[in-house]
Design an enzyme around this catalytic site. Structure first.
Site, PDB file in Angstrom:
ATOM      1  N   ARG A  17     -24.067 -20.330 -22.858  1.00  0.00           N
ATOM      2  CA  ARG A  17     -24.223 -21.168 -24.060  1.00  0.00           C
ATOM      3  C   ARG A  17     -25.671 -21.235 -24.532  1.00  0.00           C
ATOM      4  NH1 ARG A  17     -21.621 -26.734 -22.556  1.00  0.00           N
ATOM      5  NH2 ARG A  17     -22.520 -27.282 -24.586  1.00  0.00           N
ATOM      6  N   LYS A  24     -31.080 -19.958 -17.508  1.00  0.00           N
ATOM      7  CA  LYS A  24     -30.922 -21.313 -18.042  1.00  0.00           C
ATOM      8  C   LYS A  24     -31.853 -22.319 -17.367  1.00  0.00           C
ATOM      9  CE  LYS A  24     -27.249 -23.750 -16.910  1.00  0.00           C
ATOM     10  NZ  LYS A  24     -25.907 -24.370 -16.875  1.00  0.00           N
ATOM     11  N   GLN A  75     -25.093 -15.837  -4.835  1.00  0.00           N
ATOM     12  CA  GLN A  75     -23.641 -16.039  -4.850  1.00  0.00           C
ATOM     13  C   GLN A  75     -23.018 -14.921  -5.673  1.00  0.00           C
ATOM     14  OE1 GLN A  75     -22.039 -19.165  -7.283  1.00  0.00           O
ATOM     15  NE2 GLN A  75     -20.157 -19.346  -6.103  1.00  0.00           N
TER      16      GLN A  75
END
Length: 450
Positions: A17, A24, A75
């Site tokens: 987004r 981010k 991850q």
């Protein structure tokens, strides 16, 4: 803290987004990456180990954390928040103590809240979770708890009943447990839910299923505000600035129009500082007592001593040092230069890579010519020197103490103490020349029009 604390920060999300090439959690608030805001805040409780769980653009996070002592693990694939937290197990295999899991896009988590959350385990609880009561519960997971804070159930919004969705106590996602319990509970998390993901709140759910006590600690919504878009980043910046302006005024600075002043994360202001409207502080600014900063100034990486006056419309760039009662006026730019005690550059000057002695005066239009296209060179101006207007000091060059540089001079060689240096072409006078020129041109124009 009675026990050692390790912190796991989840930062593996793609942050789509944001629509950005920058990770981010590295987007800045007050000129500082939100991830570093978080680590700086919670670090005040005394964190023994920090592990960041990354995914996409791991190299950006590693570069931002260089020298901090934090460890980065990956991850991959991304199967949910519980799965993400579990990736830190190997890095913390030799750690025994409390383990806190939080999120890299929640930068305002306070040290005092972390301390309250950890202290909640001293009552015999196995797990403590952080809750909040937002004005709009939106799609947050819910915490079903008794009046004493004992948690009966944790449920994601997607899996909640209508009755559970009516509860306004929401889950921030921040959770703490002892390392022995945390790894065991994380490994027991399954993915039998609407999204097919391994949810971190199921750590609490599993503890409750074992008959262990889980407690909730509440905090304000603003503290656990997550940042997922540019609009939310702007909202976070506004909240941070509002708090910082209030702090500045509480600490003894006067902001004429607070809403127009923008601080960096590390701005330091002394007492009796006056800041007029539309001033922007970049990182690395230290302002001593009694400084006046006039309107429309931009200041970054600068140190201002007691009694300094800046602006209006001045720009101080990194490395600018203004000593006691120095003055930099309108449309003056200072970069990597020291203005000595009482030195003045009142208007329209560029002072870069320079040392300006105490009491020196820099006239309007003066520049230090510090760059030849390849290297930077230094200008040294002695105490009480007077630099006339529209002078160019071509570095490397030294102007002696009490020397005078005449207006309009281009100085390329050192000026000795007490010397007058005039570097101009000879001024020619031709009486009547202008009148003859005007007459000739008027006649020529008339002939052309006729």
């Amino acid at each position: 803290m009675s026990q050692s604390l390790a912190v796991i920060v989840l930062a593996a999300g793609k942050g789509t987004r944001m629509k950005s090439d920058l990770h981010k959690v590295l987007h800045p608030i007050a000129g500082h990456p939100m991830l570093l805001h978080l680590l700086g805040s919670i670090g005040a409780v005394g964190v023994a180990r920090t592990v960041i769980v990354a995914g996409d653009r791991r190299e950006q996070i590693e570069a931002a954390l260089a020298g901090t002592g934090s460890e980065v693990v990956v991850q991959e694939p991304q199967l949910g928040t519980a799965h993400a937290a579990l990736q830190a197990k190997a890095a913390l295999a030799d750690f025994s103590g409390l383990v806190l899991v939080c999120f890299g896009d929640v930068p305002f988590l306070a040290a005092s809240t972390v301390r309250r959350l950890c202290d909640a385990l001293s009552s015999g609880a196995k797990v403590a979770v952080l809750g909040f009561r937002p004005d709009d519960t939106a799609a947050y997971g819910r915490i079903i708890a008794d009046h004493d804070g004992t948690v009966r159930k944790m449920v994601e919004h997607k899996d909640a009943s209508q009755e559970e969705r009516a509860v306004n106590l929401c889950n921030s996602g921040v959770i703490v447990a002892h390392s022995d319990d945390m790894w065991r509970l994380l490994e027991a998390v399954g993915n039998d839910n609407a999204a097919g993901e391994y949810y971190l709140p199921d750590v609490a759910t599993n503890a409750i299923a074992e008959g262990a006590r889980v407690v909730v600690v509440e905090t304000d919504e603003a503290e656990v505000m997550g940042i997922n878009s540019r609009a939310e980043l702007a909202e976070a910046e506004a909240r941070w600035q509002q708090r910082r302006r209030r702090q500045a005024m509480d600490d003894g600075a006067s902001l004429v129009a607070p809403e127009t002043v923008w601080f960096a994360w590390d701005t330091k202001l002394g007492r009796d500082v006056l800041v007029e409207p539309n001033v922007v502080f970049g990182p690395g600014v230290s302002v001593a007592d009694g400084v006046k900063i006039r309107g429309f100034c931009h200041i970054e990486g600068a140190r201002l001593a007691t009694g300094v006056e800046v602006g209006p419309y001045a720009r101080l760039r990194p490395g600018a040092v203004l000593e006691e009662k120095a003055k930099v006026g309108n449309f003056v730019e200072v970069k990597k230069a020291t203005m000595g005690k009482g030195a003045k550059a009142n208007h329209l000057a560029y002072i870069g890579d320079a040392e300006v002695g105490a009491g020196a005066n820099i006239g309007a239009g003066t520049i230090t010519c510090n760059y030849d296209g390849y290297f930077k060179y230094k200008t040294v101006i002695g105490e009480r020197a007077f630099i006339g207007s529209n002078s160019a000091l071509v570095a490397p060059v030294k102007i002696g103490a009490d020397a005078i540089v005449a207006a309009g001079s281009a100085v390329t060689r050192d000026v000795m103490d007490g010397e007058l240096r005039i570097v101009r072409g000879e001024q020619l006078v031709k009486p009547g020349w202008a009148d003859r020129f005007h007459d000739a041109m008027k006649k020529k124009k008339a002939e052309k029009q006729g």
